[in-house]
Design an enzyme around this catalytic site. Structure first.
Site, mmCIF file in Angstrom:
data_model
loop_
_atom_site.group_PDB
_atom_site.id
_atom_site.type_symbol
_atom_site.label_atom_id
_atom_site.label_comp_id
_atom_site.label_asym_id
_atom_site.label_seq_id
_atom_site.Cartn_x
_atom_site.Cartn_y
_atom_site.Cartn_z
ATOM 1 N N GLU A 1 0.822 -1.213 0.000
ATOM 2 C CA GLU A 1 0.000 0.000 0.000
ATOM 3 C C GLU A 1 0.856 1.262 0.000
ATOM 4 O O GLU A 1 0.522 2.245 -0.657
ATOM 5 C CB GLU A 1 -0.976 0.006 1.176
ATOM 6 C CG GLU A 1 -2.110 -1.011 1.037
ATOM 7 C CD GLU A 1 -2.935 -0.818 -0.234
ATOM 8 O OE1 GLU A 1 -2.998 0.303 -0.774
ATOM 9 O OE2 GLU A 1 -3.518 -1.813 -0.702
ATOM 10 N N GLN B 1 1.317 6.208 -4.954
ATOM 11 C CA GLN B 1 1.391 7.143 -6.093
ATOM 12 C C GLN B 1 1.815 6.466 -7.379
ATOM 13 O O GLN B 1 2.228 7.137 -8.310
ATOM 14 C CB GLN B 1 2.411 8.253 -5.815
ATOM 15 C CG GLN B 1 2.276 8.949 -4.500
ATOM 16 C CD GLN B 1 1.250 10.045 -4.524
ATOM 17 O OE1 GLN B 1 0.764 10.410 -5.584
ATOM 18 N NE2 GLN B 1 0.889 10.555 -3.379
ATOM 19 N N GLY C 1 10.036 7.169 -6.489
ATOM 20 C CA GLY C 1 9.661 8.568 -6.282
ATOM 21 C C GLY C 1 9.150 8.848 -4.875
ATOM 22 O O GLY C 1 9.043 7.936 -4.049
ATOM 23 N N TYR D 1 -6.352 6.855 3.765
ATOM 24 C CA TYR D 1 -6.564 5.818 2.756
ATOM 25 C C TYR D 1 -5.802 4.541 3.126
ATOM 26 O O TYR D 1 -6.360 3.442 3.122
ATOM 27 C CB TYR D 1 -6.141 6.300 1.355
ATOM 28 C CG TYR D 1 -5.931 5.114 0.449
ATOM 29 C CD1 TYR D 1 -7.032 4.452 -0.097
ATOM 30 C CD2 TYR D 1 -4.659 4.577 0.232
ATOM 31 C CE1 TYR D 1 -6.857 3.302 -0.853
ATOM 32 C CE2 TYR D 1 -4.475 3.436 -0.515
ATOM 33 C CZ TYR D 1 -5.585 2.803 -1.060
ATOM 34 O OH TYR D 1 -5.420 1.653 -1.779
ATOM 35 N N ASP E 1 -9.788 5.257 -2.900
ATOM 36 C CA ASP E 1 -8.699 5.875 -3.661
ATOM 37 C C ASP E 1 -9.274 6.430 -4.961
ATOM 38 O O ASP E 1 -10.503 6.467 -5.142
ATOM 39 C CB ASP E 1 -7.563 4.868 -3.911
ATOM 40 C CG ASP E 1 -7.975 3.726 -4.825
ATOM 41 O OD1 ASP E 1 -9.163 3.673 -5.239
ATOM 42 O OD2 ASP E 1 -7.120 2.888 -5.156
ATOM 43 N N CYS F 1 -17.188 -1.244 -20.522
ATOM 44 C CA CYS F 1 -18.517 -1.461 -19.924
ATOM 45 C C CYS F 1 -19.081 -2.839 -20.311
ATOM 46 O O CYS F 1 -19.858 -3.421 -19.554
ATOM 47 C CB CYS F 1 -19.472 -0.349 -20.338
ATOM 48 S SG CYS F 1 -18.908 1.272 -19.793
ATOM 49 N N CYS G 1 -25.505 1.077 -13.523
ATOM 50 C CA CYS G 1 -24.603 2.233 -13.650
ATOM 51 C C CYS G 1 -25.306 3.380 -14.375
ATOM 52 O O CYS G 1 -25.645 3.290 -15.552
ATOM 53 C CB CYS G 1 -23.343 1.817 -14.403
ATOM 54 S SG CYS G 1 -22.175 3.174 -14.604
ATOM 55 N N THR H 1 5.356 16.674 -7.880
ATOM 56 C CA THR H 1 3.953 16.930 -7.533
ATOM 57 C C THR H 1 3.618 18.415 -7.656
ATOM 58 O O THR H 1 2.576 18.772 -8.198
ATOM 59 C CB THR H 1 3.667 16.472 -6.083
ATOM 60 O OG1 THR H 1 4.227 15.175 -5.927
ATOM 61 C CG2 THR H 1 2.185 16.450 -5.791
#
Ligand code: ADE
Length: 344
Positions: free
Chosen positions: A43, A48, A87, A126, A144, A203, A212, A301
């Site tokens: 995780e 990122q 990163g 998260y 997320d 889909c 949906c 970022t």
């Protein structure tokens, strides 16, 4: 809700991605549980970056440091070196701090409650929810970017991001249940990553299609709506590739701040206007016959960076002299600059 939930869980039973930190749904049903250390590590790495990019790093880390105790006992600079290329280096420093805290203060056991997980270095809302759900089957609401997109489409949410975040979180909370919380969190992640993708969602393969609203409206890719972004500011800097035969002059960046603690090329300041040739020479770390070698671009970022690269053969007392094979332990921005200078 219940219909959509069970359709998505059945889809996950058939289509779960095979991932090195994951316990497959059938094994989970048979009572297998994932190793919280591996769930936590995955995780943090995935905060990122994508699954394909993070997976080789996950394998290398778990081979070198198979337990939280092993990672806690590792040399910090070695861990930062192994992290290079992922990163966001503050995360690697928090990773080490967290491993040491869990190994030394918590007897090597990760907490199983979201509120306790949140207190660990580098673990935000998260990640705390993801670890609680995936490692401990706690009914946590794991939201997320993938889950936000799925919710925005299922409910055709017209509020744009980021304003829609609280609403999307509330919608996601409506699905959380004590039945299979870990599988549910991962089912939504896999659905978002493989079917309900940002562009051209598949889909035709989606288990939630009958429910949906975005699909019903005929334009699923319109969701989630996004507020226009402010453009990233640009900064300019110079990086220096000084060689002494087979060795390259590197530095260790200061422990705090951007790319803190990482092995790097020596650089000038990074500022708001470009560097002229004369300034490039004046800011060099050592007196040497510097030649410009071009420039590299890198996006962080909060800003974009244009880095002019200069190259020379010479000597410098402030250098850590390292073989070229060590360049891989630098963040990508410096690796790009070194490759440019050394292959030019
Ligand atoms: N993205 C973030 N965490 C993930 C996980 N555990 N499985 C798949 N994709 C993810």
């Amino acid at each position: 809700m219940a219909l959509q939930r069970s359709a998505i869980l059945s889809w996950y039973d058939e289509n779960a991605r095979v991932l090195p930190w994951r316990v497959a749904p059938a094994a989970r049903r048979a009572g297998a549980r994932p190793d919280p250390y591996r769930v936590w590590l995955s995780e943090i790495m995935l905060q990122q970056t994508t699954v394909p990019h993070a997976t080789p790093y996950f394998r290398a880390f778990t081979e070198a440091w198979p337990t939280v105790q092993a990672l806690a006992a590792a040399d910090g600079t070695e861990v930062l070196g192994a992290w290079a290329g992922l990163g966001y280096y503050a995360r690697a420093r928090n990773l080490i701090a967290c491993a040491r805290h869990v190994a030394r203060e918590l007897g090597g056991r990760f907490p199983n409650m979201e509120a306790e997980l949140l207190k660990l270095p580098g673990v935000g809302p998260y990640t705390a929810a993801a670890i609680a759900a995936i490692a401990f089957d706690a009914p946590a609401n794991v939201v997320d970017g993938n889950v936000e997109r799925v919710m925005a489409r299922l409910f055709a949410v017209e509020t744009p991001l980021p304003q829609a975040k609280p609403q999307l979180k509330t919608l996601a909370a409506g699905f959380v249940s004590t039945e299979r919380p870990g599988d549910w969190a991962q089912a939504l992640m896999d659905l978002g990553a493989t079917v309900c993708t940002p562009a051209s969602p598949a889909c035709g393969r989606c288990p939630a299609r009958p429910h949906c609203r975005a699909h019903k409206a005929g334009s699923p890719e319109r969701y989630p709506l996004k507020s226009p972004k402010a453009e990233r500011p640009r900064r300019y800097g110079a990086a220096y590739v000084l060689t002494r035969g087979p060795l390259v002059a590197l530095v260790r960046r200061p422990p705090r701040g951007l790319l803190g603690g990482m092995l790097a090329l020596p650089t000038s300041d990074w500022r708001g206007r470009p560097w002229s040739d004369a300034e490039l020479h004046a800011a060099a770390p050592a007196c040497a016959p510097w030649r410009p070698a071009g420039e590299v671009e890198h996006v962080f970022t909060h800003f974009a960076l244009t880095l002019r690269v200069a190259r020379a053969e010479g000597d410098w007392a402030g250098a850590l002299w390292r073989p070229r094979s060590d360049l891989e332990a630098m963040p990508s921005v410096f690796l790009k600059a070194a490759r440019l200078a050394l292959t030019a």
